[in-house]
Design a protein around this motif. Structure first.
Motif, mmCIF file in Angstrom:
data_model
loop_
_atom_site.group_PDB
_atom_site.id
_atom_site.type_symbol
_atom_site.label_atom_id
_atom_site.label_comp_id
_atom_site.label_asym_id
_atom_site.label_seq_id
_atom_site.Cartn_x
_atom_site.Cartn_y
_atom_site.Cartn_z
ATOM 1 N N ARG A 32 0.980 -1.195 -0.060
ATOM 2 C CA ARG A 32 0.017 -0.056 -0.072
ATOM 3 C C ARG A 32 0.924 1.380 0.014
ATOM 4 O O ARG A 32 0.477 1.979 -0.841
ATOM 5 C CB ARG A 32 -1.126 -0.138 1.371
ATOM 6 N N THR A 33 2.050 1.142 0.766
ATOM 7 C CA THR A 33 3.036 2.432 0.639
ATOM 8 C C THR A 33 3.453 2.809 -0.721
ATOM 9 O O THR A 33 3.467 3.831 -1.062
ATOM 10 C CB THR A 33 3.781 2.102 1.903
ATOM 11 N N TYR A 34 4.030 1.735 -1.147
ATOM 12 C CA TYR A 34 4.533 1.670 -2.601
ATOM 13 C C TYR A 34 3.294 2.094 -3.456
ATOM 14 O O TYR A 34 3.733 3.081 -4.393
ATOM 15 C CB TYR A 34 5.182 0.306 -2.974
ATOM 16 N N ASP A 35 2.205 1.932 -3.564
ATOM 17 C CA ASP A 35 1.136 1.904 -4.268
ATOM 18 C C ASP A 35 0.882 3.607 -4.269
ATOM 19 O O ASP A 35 0.700 4.556 -5.045
ATOM 20 C CB ASP A 35 -0.237 1.288 -4.193
ATOM 21 N N PHE A 36 0.921 4.107 -2.853
ATOM 22 C CA PHE A 36 0.411 5.451 -2.521
ATOM 23 C C PHE A 36 1.689 6.327 -3.360
ATOM 24 O O PHE A 36 1.481 7.362 -3.624
ATOM 25 C CB PHE A 36 0.692 5.842 -1.135
ATOM 26 N N LEU A 37 2.942 5.745 -3.200
ATOM 27 C CA LEU A 37 4.019 6.476 -3.945
ATOM 28 C C LEU A 37 3.911 6.569 -5.385
ATOM 29 O O LEU A 37 5.036 6.828 -6.024
ATOM 30 C CB LEU A 37 5.351 5.952 -3.266
ATOM 31 N N ASN A 38 3.160 5.781 -6.156
ATOM 32 C CA ASN A 38 3.007 5.461 -7.435
ATOM 33 C C ASN A 38 4.275 4.604 -7.702
ATOM 34 O O ASN A 38 4.675 5.119 -8.843
ATOM 35 C CB ASN A 38 2.864 6.663 -8.136
ATOM 36 N N LEU A 39 4.774 3.579 -6.905
ATOM 37 C CA LEU A 39 5.791 2.909 -7.304
ATOM 38 C C LEU A 39 5.351 1.398 -7.302
ATOM 39 O O LEU A 39 6.066 0.578 -6.465
ATOM 40 C CB LEU A 39 6.731 3.205 -6.360
ATOM 41 N N PRO A 40 4.354 0.911 -7.807
ATOM 42 C CA PRO A 40 3.913 -0.385 -7.559
ATOM 43 C C PRO A 40 4.920 -1.601 -7.842
ATOM 44 O O PRO A 40 4.646 -2.803 -7.504
ATOM 45 C CB PRO A 40 2.275 -0.672 -8.202
ATOM 46 N N ASP A 41 5.559 -1.073 -9.011
ATOM 47 C CA ASP A 41 6.451 -2.177 -9.597
ATOM 48 C C ASP A 41 7.992 -2.387 -8.759
ATOM 49 O O ASP A 41 8.316 -3.401 -9.182
ATOM 50 C CB ASP A 41 6.814 -1.852 -10.976
ATOM 51 N N ARG A 42 7.795 -1.627 -7.694
ATOM 52 C CA ARG A 42 8.989 -1.818 -6.905
ATOM 53 C C ARG A 42 9.101 -2.913 -5.644
ATOM 54 O O ARG A 42 9.803 -2.907 -4.919
ATOM 55 C CB ARG A 42 9.812 -0.470 -6.515
ATOM 56 N N VAL A 43 7.811 -3.401 -5.577
ATOM 57 C CA VAL A 43 7.778 -4.322 -4.423
ATOM 58 C C VAL A 43 6.782 -5.466 -4.688
ATOM 59 O O VAL A 43 6.091 -5.449 -5.863
ATOM 60 C CB VAL A 43 6.750 -3.475 -3.383
ATOM 61 N N GLU A 44 7.421 -6.524 -4.208
ATOM 62 C CA GLU A 44 6.828 -7.898 -4.723
ATOM 63 C C GLU A 44 6.936 -8.935 -3.585
ATOM 64 O O GLU A 44 7.971 -8.897 -3.021
ATOM 65 C CB GLU A 44 7.749 -8.243 -6.031
ATOM 66 N N ILE A 45 6.315 -9.802 -3.630
ATOM 67 C CA ILE A 45 6.197 -11.164 -2.758
ATOM 68 C C ILE A 45 6.125 -12.339 -3.654
ATOM 69 O O ILE A 45 5.508 -12.415 -4.834
ATOM 70 C CB ILE A 45 5.252 -11.198 -1.732
ATOM 71 N N ALA A 46 6.992 -13.367 -3.506
ATOM 72 C CA ALA A 46 6.855 -14.568 -4.467
ATOM 73 C C ALA A 46 6.642 -15.874 -3.368
ATOM 74 O O ALA A 46 7.607 -15.869 -2.182
ATOM 75 C CB ALA A 46 8.185 -14.772 -5.120
ATOM 76 N N TYR A 47 5.805 -16.525 -3.655
ATOM 77 C CA TYR A 47 5.250 -17.472 -2.501
ATOM 78 C C TYR A 47 5.972 -18.712 -3.324
ATOM 79 O O TYR A 47 5.691 -19.041 -4.709
ATOM 80 C CB TYR A 47 3.623 -17.617 -2.628
ATOM 81 N N PHE A 48 6.332 -19.800 -2.479
ATOM 82 C CA PHE A 48 6.631 -20.974 -3.101
ATOM 83 C C PHE A 48 6.257 -22.193 -2.318
ATOM 84 O O PHE A 48 5.935 -21.848 -1.046
ATOM 85 C CB PHE A 48 8.237 -21.184 -3.460
ATOM 86 N N ASN A 49 6.208 -23.353 -2.764
ATOM 87 C CA ASN A 49 5.824 -24.390 -1.867
ATOM 88 C C ASN A 49 7.130 -25.154 -1.087
ATOM 89 O O ASN A 49 7.420 -26.317 -1.562
ATOM 90 C CB ASN A 49 4.895 -25.308 -2.755
ATOM 91 N N ASP A 50 7.315 -24.616 -0.172
ATOM 92 C CA ASP A 50 8.438 -25.264 0.776
ATOM 93 C C ASP A 50 8.727 -24.370 2.082
ATOM 94 O O ASP A 50 7.479 -23.756 2.443
ATOM 95 C CB ASP A 50 9.800 -25.200 -0.136
ATOM 96 N N GLY A 51 9.627 -24.718 2.772
ATOM 97 C CA GLY A 51 9.677 -24.106 4.259
ATOM 98 C C GLY A 51 10.506 -23.183 4.168
ATOM 99 O O GLY A 51 10.540 -22.320 3.370
#
Length: 73
Positions: A32-51
């Motif tokens: 949300r902070t990055y969206d407010f700064l109009n920088l949505p492409d600079r933040v990301e989360i990657a989920y994967f199936n492990d520990g």
């Protein structure tokens, strides 16, 4: 404090640190902070199936995109 620099999170579904829902909730605050700064492409989360480990696939692509870093995979 990291914004506006690029920020990446990797999340293993079977990581015992906290449930996915908690991680998603906290990540949403950052997003949300990055969206407010109009920088949505600079933040990301990657989920994967492990520990609790490094998967790297999403992170390598993120590094390539933001740091012009070429992985040595």
């Amino acid at each position: 404090m990291i914004a506006p620099r690029p920020f990446m999170v990797e999340r293993g579904h079977r990581d015992g640190v906290a449930p996915d829902e908690w991680i998603g909730y906290e990540f949403a605050k950052v997003k949300r902070t990055y969206d407010f700064l109009n920088l949505p492409d600079r933040v990301e989360i990657a989920y994967f199936n492990d520990g609790h480990m490094i998967d790297g696939r999403g992170t390598f692509a993120f590094l390539d995109r933001h740091l012009r870093w070429t992985s040595t995979r």
